[in-house]
Design a protein around this motif. Structure first.
Motif, mmCIF file in Angstrom:
data_model
loop_
_atom_site.group_PDB
_atom_site.id
_atom_site.type_symbol
_atom_site.label_atom_id
_atom_site.label_comp_id
_atom_site.label_asym_id
_atom_site.label_seq_id
_atom_site.Cartn_x
_atom_site.Cartn_y
_atom_site.Cartn_z
ATOM 1 N N ARG A 34 8.173 0.983 3.857
ATOM 2 C CA ARG A 34 7.734 -0.426 3.860
ATOM 3 C C ARG A 34 6.234 -0.511 3.617
ATOM 4 O O ARG A 34 5.750 -1.315 2.808
ATOM 5 N N ARG A 35 5.468 0.328 4.316
ATOM 6 C CA ARG A 35 4.006 0.315 4.160
ATOM 7 C C ARG A 35 3.584 0.722 2.754
ATOM 8 O O ARG A 35 2.620 0.177 2.203
ATOM 9 N N LEU A 36 4.286 1.692 2.186
ATOM 10 C CA LEU A 36 3.986 2.083 0.809
ATOM 11 C C LEU A 36 4.235 0.923 -0.146
ATOM 12 O O LEU A 36 3.417 0.642 -1.021
ATOM 13 N N GLY A 37 5.365 0.256 0.031
ATOM 14 C CA GLY A 37 5.675 -0.891 -0.818
ATOM 15 C C GLY A 37 4.618 -1.967 -0.735
ATOM 16 O O GLY A 37 4.201 -2.536 -1.754
ATOM 17 N N GLU A 38 4.151 -2.222 0.466
ATOM 18 C CA GLU A 38 3.106 -3.232 0.668
ATOM 19 C C GLU A 38 1.793 -2.803 0.003
ATOM 20 O O GLU A 38 1.131 -3.603 -0.652
ATOM 21 N N ALA A 39 1.416 -1.534 0.173
ATOM 22 C CA ALA A 39 0.178 -1.029 -0.431
ATOM 23 C C ALA A 39 0.250 -1.085 -1.959
ATOM 24 O O ALA A 39 -0.734 -1.433 -2.623
ATOM 25 N N ILE A 40 1.410 -0.766 -2.504
ATOM 26 C CA ILE A 40 1.596 -0.813 -3.954
ATOM 27 C C ILE A 40 1.504 -2.252 -4.440
ATOM 28 O O ILE A 40 0.807 -2.546 -5.413
ATOM 29 N N GLN A 41 2.191 -3.140 -3.759
ATOM 30 C CA GLN A 41 2.195 -4.543 -4.164
ATOM 31 C C GLN A 41 0.775 -5.124 -4.129
ATOM 32 O O GLN A 41 0.371 -5.856 -5.029
ATOM 33 N N LYS A 42 0.007 -4.765 -3.104
ATOM 34 C CA LYS A 42 -1.356 -5.290 -2.954
ATOM 35 C C LYS A 42 -2.400 -4.442 -3.681
ATOM 36 O O LYS A 42 -3.577 -4.772 -3.666
ATOM 37 N N LYS A 43 -1.957 -3.326 -4.268
ATOM 38 C CA LYS A 43 -2.843 -2.425 -5.018
ATOM 39 C C LYS A 43 -4.014 -1.953 -4.166
ATOM 40 O O LYS A 43 -5.172 -2.035 -4.553
ATOM 41 N N PRO A 98 -5.489 1.313 -2.586
ATOM 42 C CA PRO A 98 -5.438 2.779 -2.594
ATOM 43 C C PRO A 98 -5.550 3.428 -1.211
ATOM 44 O O PRO A 98 -4.850 4.409 -0.939
ATOM 45 N N LYS A 99 -6.401 2.919 -0.346
ATOM 46 C CA LYS A 99 -6.567 3.535 0.974
ATOM 47 C C LYS A 99 -5.303 3.377 1.810
ATOM 48 O O LYS A 99 -4.877 4.315 2.486
ATOM 49 N N LYS A 100 -4.703 2.207 1.763
ATOM 50 C CA LYS A 100 -3.463 1.979 2.508
ATOM 51 C C LYS A 100 -2.323 2.797 1.901
ATOM 52 O O LYS A 100 -1.464 3.297 2.618
ATOM 53 N N PHE A 101 -2.347 2.937 0.570
ATOM 54 C CA PHE A 101 -1.341 3.773 -0.082
ATOM 55 C C PHE A 101 -1.443 5.209 0.431
ATOM 56 O O PHE A 101 -0.442 5.812 0.799
ATOM 57 N N ALA A 102 -2.649 5.748 0.441
ATOM 58 C CA ALA A 102 -2.852 7.141 0.870
ATOM 59 C C ALA A 102 -2.386 7.345 2.307
ATOM 60 O O ALA A 102 -1.724 8.342 2.622
ATOM 61 N N ALA A 103 -2.702 6.403 3.182
ATOM 62 C CA ALA A 103 -2.286 6.511 4.586
ATOM 63 C C ALA A 103 -0.763 6.444 4.702
ATOM 64 O O ALA A 103 -0.146 7.244 5.410
ATOM 65 N N ALA A 104 -0.153 5.501 3.996
ATOM 66 C CA ALA A 104 1.303 5.350 4.059
ATOM 67 C C ALA A 104 2.001 6.551 3.423
ATOM 68 O O ALA A 104 3.058 6.982 3.899
ATOM 69 N N PHE A 105 1.407 7.110 2.375
ATOM 70 C CA PHE A 105 2.010 8.279 1.742
ATOM 71 C C PHE A 105 1.982 9.473 2.695
ATOM 72 O O PHE A 105 2.948 10.229 2.784
ATOM 73 N N SER A 106 0.901 9.627 3.426
ATOM 74 C CA SER A 106 0.828 10.696 4.436
ATOM 75 C C SER A 106 1.882 10.487 5.518
ATOM 76 O O SER A 106 2.507 11.447 5.972
#
Length: 115
Positions: free
Chosen positions: A57-66, A68-76
């Motif tokens: 869910r967090r990855l989807g949100e980070a991707i949608q909002k573009k 990068p920092k939230k993407f990296a955290a969610a990917f971890s």
């Protein structure tokens, strides 16, 4: 699960290089693979796979909002959840990590330039 590992890798690089369209595609493919795994391998307790829901869910949100920092955290978080699931089903010897280099010399991960 080998296909899942490739998706994990591609998702990582798409996010690192801010190719949000590719990242969204790979995340959708991962979600479909989770569903397939639960269906095809009844020995995997579905409850163990629910630990993936929040990172996805967090990855989807980070991707949608573009973001990068939230993407990296969610990917971890996703990577840690994958390893947690492996532990829970007795496959703790399968340990994945955030990729550091690409084995794919035949794919461009940077977003395409738009006219």
């Amino acid at each position: 699960m080998g296909a899942m590992q490739l998706r994990h890798f591609k998702l990582s690089f798409a996010g690192k290089l801010r190719n949000w369209e590719l990242a969204a595609y790979e995340l959708d493919q991962i979600k479909e693979s989770f569903h397939d795994a639960a269906t095809l391998y009844p020995g995997i307790p579905v409850a163990d796979m629910t630990i993936m829901a929040e990172p996805v869910r967090r990855l989807g949100e980070a991707i949608q909002k573009k973001e990068p920092k939230k993407f990296a955290a969610a990917f971890s978080e996703l990577t840690a959840a994958c390893n947690g699931c492996h532990q829970a089903i007795g496959r703790g010897f399968i340990v994945i990590k955030v990729p550091t280099s690409s084995p794919f010399s035949n794919q461009v991960f940077e977003p395409a330039a738009r006219p």
